[in-house]
Scaffold this motif. Structure first.
Motif, PDB file in Angstrom:
ATOM      1  N   ALA A 112      17.476  77.335  32.935  1.00 20.27           N
ATOM      2  CA  ALA A 112      17.593  75.999  33.535  1.00 20.27           C
ATOM      3  C   ALA A 112      16.257  75.254  33.466  1.00 20.27           C
ATOM      4  O   ALA A 112      16.217  74.048  33.167  1.00 20.27           O
ATOM      5  N   LEU A 113      15.157  75.971  33.695  1.00 19.13           N
ATOM      6  CA  LEU A 113      13.843  75.329  33.648  1.00 19.13           C
ATOM      7  C   LEU A 113      13.434  74.997  32.217  1.00 19.13           C
ATOM      8  O   LEU A 113      12.806  73.959  31.961  1.00 19.13           O
ATOM      9  N   PHE A 114      13.766  75.878  31.275  1.00 21.32           N
ATOM     10  CA  PHE A 114      13.482  75.566  29.867  1.00 21.32           C
ATOM     11  C   PHE A 114      14.281  74.335  29.425  1.00 21.32           C
ATOM     12  O   PHE A 114      13.774  73.481  28.695  1.00 21.32           O
ATOM     13  N   ALA A 115      15.539  74.251  29.867  1.00 19.59           N
ATOM     14  CA  ALA A 115      16.351  73.064  29.549  1.00 19.59           C
ATOM     15  C   ALA A 115      15.726  71.817  30.164  1.00 19.59           C
ATOM     16  O   ALA A 115      15.696  70.746  29.534  1.00 19.59           O
ATOM     17  N   THR A 116      15.212  71.958  31.387  1.00 19.16           N
ATOM     18  CA  THR A 116      14.535  70.828  32.045  1.00 19.16           C
ATOM     19  C   THR A 116      13.304  70.401  31.248  1.00 19.16           C
ATOM     20  O   THR A 116      13.043  69.199  31.079  1.00 19.16           O
ATOM     21  N   LEU A 117      12.563  71.370  30.729  1.00 17.21           N
ATOM     22  CA  LEU A 117      11.391  71.062  29.895  1.00 17.21           C
ATOM     23  C   LEU A 117      11.811  70.298  28.638  1.00 17.21           C
ATOM     24  O   LEU A 117      11.154  69.318  28.241  1.00 17.21           O
ATOM     25  N   LEU A 135      15.078  68.039  22.036  1.00 11.39           N
ATOM     26  CA  LEU A 135      16.528  68.172  21.953  1.00 11.39           C
ATOM     27  C   LEU A 135      16.943  69.609  21.676  1.00 11.39           C
ATOM     28  O   LEU A 135      17.877  70.133  22.300  1.00 11.39           O
ATOM     29  N   GLU A 136      16.250  70.259  20.749  1.00  9.05           N
ATOM     30  CA  GLU A 136      16.617  71.644  20.399  1.00  9.05           C
ATOM     31  C   GLU A 136      16.289  72.618  21.525  1.00  9.05           C
ATOM     32  O   GLU A 136      17.029  73.578  21.752  1.00  9.05           O
ATOM     33  N   LEU A 137      15.185  72.381  22.237  1.00 12.62           N
ATOM     34  CA  LEU A 137      14.864  73.240  23.387  1.00 12.62           C
ATOM     35  C   LEU A 137      15.956  73.126  24.444  1.00 12.62           C
ATOM     36  O   LEU A 137      16.402  74.136  25.009  1.00 12.62           O
ATOM     37  N   LEU A 138      16.415  71.907  24.695  1.00  9.03           N
ATOM     38  CA  LEU A 138      17.515  71.695  25.646  1.00  9.03           C
ATOM     39  C   LEU A 138      18.794  72.359  25.144  1.00  9.03           C
ATOM     40  O   LEU A 138      19.457  73.098  25.885  1.00  9.03           O
ATOM     41  N   SER A 139      19.139  72.120  23.888  1.00 11.16           N
ATOM     42  CA  SER A 139      20.410  72.628  23.340  1.00 11.16           C
ATOM     43  C   SER A 139      20.465  74.142  23.336  1.00 11.16           C
ATOM     44  O   SER A 139      21.462  74.740  23.758  1.00 11.16           O
ATOM     45  N   VAL A 241      27.293  76.189  35.377  1.00 10.73           N
ATOM     46  CA  VAL A 241      26.720  75.780  34.093  1.00 10.73           C
ATOM     47  C   VAL A 241      27.298  74.436  33.655  1.00 10.73           C
ATOM     48  O   VAL A 241      26.592  73.581  33.117  1.00 10.73           O
ATOM     49  N   VAL A 242      28.589  74.244  33.901  1.00 16.70           N
ATOM     50  CA  VAL A 242      29.222  72.961  33.561  1.00 16.70           C
ATOM     51  C   VAL A 242      28.573  71.823  34.338  1.00 16.70           C
ATOM     52  O   VAL A 242      28.324  70.741  33.797  1.00 16.70           O
ATOM     53  N   LEU A 243      28.271  72.067  35.604  1.00 15.58           N
ATOM     54  CA  LEU A 243      27.598  71.053  36.415  1.00 15.58           C
ATOM     55  C   LEU A 243      26.246  70.706  35.808  1.00 15.58           C
ATOM     56  O   LEU A 243      25.878  69.526  35.714  1.00 15.58           O
ATOM     57  N   PHE A 244      25.521  71.718  35.367  1.00 19.51           N
ATOM     58  CA  PHE A 244      24.211  71.479  34.758  1.00 19.51           C
ATOM     59  C   PHE A 244      24.364  70.652  33.475  1.00 19.51           C
ATOM     60  O   PHE A 244      23.648  69.667  33.261  1.00 19.51           O
ATOM     61  N   ILE A 245      25.320  71.049  32.615  1.00 18.30           N
ATOM     62  CA  ILE A 245      25.533  70.349  31.346  1.00 18.30           C
ATOM     63  C   ILE A 245      25.970  68.904  31.577  1.00 18.30           C
ATOM     64  O   ILE A 245      25.549  67.986  30.865  1.00 18.30           O
ATOM     65  N   GLY A 246      26.828  68.696  32.576  1.00 22.61           N
ATOM     66  CA  GLY A 246      27.409  67.377  32.790  1.00 22.61           C
ATOM     67  C   GLY A 246      26.516  66.399  33.517  1.00 22.61           C
ATOM     68  O   GLY A 246      26.815  65.206  33.554  1.00 22.61           O
ATOM     69  N   ALA A 247      25.409  66.881  34.103  1.00 20.08           N
ATOM     70  CA  ALA A 247      24.586  65.996  34.935  1.00 20.08           C
ATOM     71  C   ALA A 247      23.250  65.652  34.274  1.00 20.08           C
ATOM     72  O   ALA A 247      23.137  64.644  33.577  1.00 20.08           O
TER      73      ALA A 247
END
Length: 481
Positions: A112-117, A135-139, A241-247
């Motif tokens: 979650a933190l890497f996606a935030t980065l 974008l790739e770090l998030l994906s 995880v869906v909440l994280f992806i959708g927000a």
């Protein structure tokens, strides 16, 4: 050859977050089995630290660093603060859900933190390479989060679909960027803008590159016809995880669109406006019509997201500051509504039971009138019913697209909004007029109870007093474009 020392101050939040991800992983390795909540607490402290650093390092004007690859401006600071708040809220809502499903581990929080980065890098990118890295770090983080429940066949299938289609979209984006580079000779967004405005270019090559870039962006926004991954991933992935992806990623995607299309390709607004019109109409049509037929609420909300992204694109289509600030306002409101809606789904879920069917909301008013009222506010806002903030979000983008002369597009948007109201109000009908299928009490933890109540009331408060949030979005755009 002399190299200028880069100014690290604008990137202090990203540097701090990267260091803290390592701390979270090491802490989980050392104390994870004895103190499983350690990673959660450290993650929340990390987000608070990032917010304080972002606030402390914010300065008026626009600051570039790392040879013009990274930018710090008002839009970046405000979007990052919103991302921190969103991710922190996601973690609070998710804690009990992931705890009973064996996912309360350092892997979930570090991903979650890497996606935030990745989101932070996307928001502050002023170079095609930086945009793509963020974008790739998030994906890649999201792909791993979807597949985190290894024993779940549905989650594994969703992760594979997400990865394959995401790789295809990344390929589109990379190919489009390479064509823009071939035509302009630069990957720096400011330099690309200058070259395009100069005019001595092969316009056909630029347009082909633009088509691929818009296709890649559309996938990340889950805009039709590049939406195929969303319903399957929303249904198959764990709700947390869906909440994280959708927000939170939708905030970063807005920043991505602004950096790439508005700042980088702003001189080609006449070319990408037409593409976005098609995407917006298809998203609103497919999203709203397909959502009516769903019985799985997560799948229904996936199609709802597709339609909302269509509405968000209306402001971008306007091609002016008013339109961009309206789109930003719409995205912020959408994220607020998504947090509350998925928070309620996780509140209704418990060990061994996923509240992922529409029927699971039956009789909620008899089980707990307060949470039924909160859900009512969320559904009214999603549908655009006064006095919730959703009505102002829709009105702001409609006003922007009308001012740009797209009267027919505004009419189409209103028609599809009326169709969409059906499946949101259906949930209200289930809660208030149907018999409950269970009498099990809802017993959320204290922080979740407080936060989800605040979330629902914020929908009402911003609906009654929308000026503050609108002014914040307008300020972000005016100071950055």
């Amino acid at each position: 050859m002399n190299f200028m020392q880069p100014d690290f101050v604008p990137a202090y939040p990203e540097i701090f977050l990267l260091v803290m991800v390592c701390v979270v992983l090491l802490a989980d390795l050392a104390w994870g089995e004895k103190k499983p909540y350690m990673a959660y607490l450290l993650s929340q402290i990390t987000l608070l630290g990032c917010a304080l650093i972002t606030f402390g390092t914010s300065a008026p004007g626009i600051v570039y660093t790392f040879s013009g690859m990274f930018v710090d401006d008002a839009m970046a600071d405000i979007l990052k603060m919103l991302v921190y708040i969103t991710v922190a809220t996601v973690l609070v809502y998710s804690r009990a859900y992931i705890s009973v499903r064996g996912m309360l581990s350092g892997e979930f929080f570090s991903l979650a933190l890497f996606a935030t980065l990745g989101m932070m890098v996307m928001i502050s990118a002023s170079h095609f390479l930086t945009l793509y890295l963020g974008l790739e770090l998030l994906s890649l983080s999201l792909y791993a989060m979807v597949a985190l429940r290894r024993e779940s066949a549905a989650a594994t299938e969703a992760a594979i679909k997400f990865f394959v289609l995401g790789a295809l979209a990344s390929g589109f984006l990379l190919y489009g960027m390479s064509m823009i580079y071939g035509a302009t000779g630069s990957l720096n967004i400011a330099r690309v803008t200058e070259v395009i405005q100069g005019g001595a270019l092969n316009h056909e090559v630029l347009v082909v590159g633009l088509v691929f870039i818009v296709a890649g962006i559309s996938f990340k926004l889950s805009a039709a016809p590049f939406h195929m991954w969303a319903p399957d991933v929303y249904q198959g992935a764990p709700t947390a995880v869906v909440l994280f992806i959708g927000a939170a990623p939708k905030l970063a995607a807005f920043g991505f669109v602004m950096r790439l299309l508005v700042e980088g390709m702003g001189a080609m607004v006449a070319d990408w406006q037409g593409m976005l019109v098609i995407l917006a109409v298809m998203s609103m049509m497919i999203g709203n019509l397909a959502a009516i037929a769903q019985t799985n609420i997560k799948r229904m909300l996936a199609y709802s997201t597709i339609s909302h992204m269509g509405f968000m694109l209306l402001g971008i289509i306007a091609g002016n500051e008013n339109g961009y600030s309206s789109s930003m306002f719409y995205v912020v409101v959408y994220v607020l509504m998504t947090l509350g809606t998925f928070g309620m789904i996780m509140l209704l879920s418990h060990e061994g039971f996923e509240a992922d069917k529409l029927d699971d909301f039956k009789g909620l008013n008899r089980r707990n009138p307060w949470y039924a009222f909160i859900t009512l506010l969320l559904m009214f806002s999603m549908a655009g019913v006064p006095p919730t903030v959703g009505i102002y979000a829709k009105l702001s983008v409609l006003q922007a697209v009308l001012s740009a002369g797209y009267i027919w597009l505004a009419v189409v948007a209103v028609l599809f909004s009326l169709i969409g109201a059906f499946y949101y109000l259906r949930i209200v009908k289930l809660m208030y007029f149907d018999e409950p299928e269970t009498d099990a009490p809802l017993l959320p933890e204290g922080d979740v109870k407080l936060l989800i109540s605040a979330n629902g009331l914020a929908i009402l408060a911003f609906g009654l007093f929308p000026q503050t949030l609108m002014a914040l979005c307008a300020y972000a755009i005016q100071q950055s474009i």
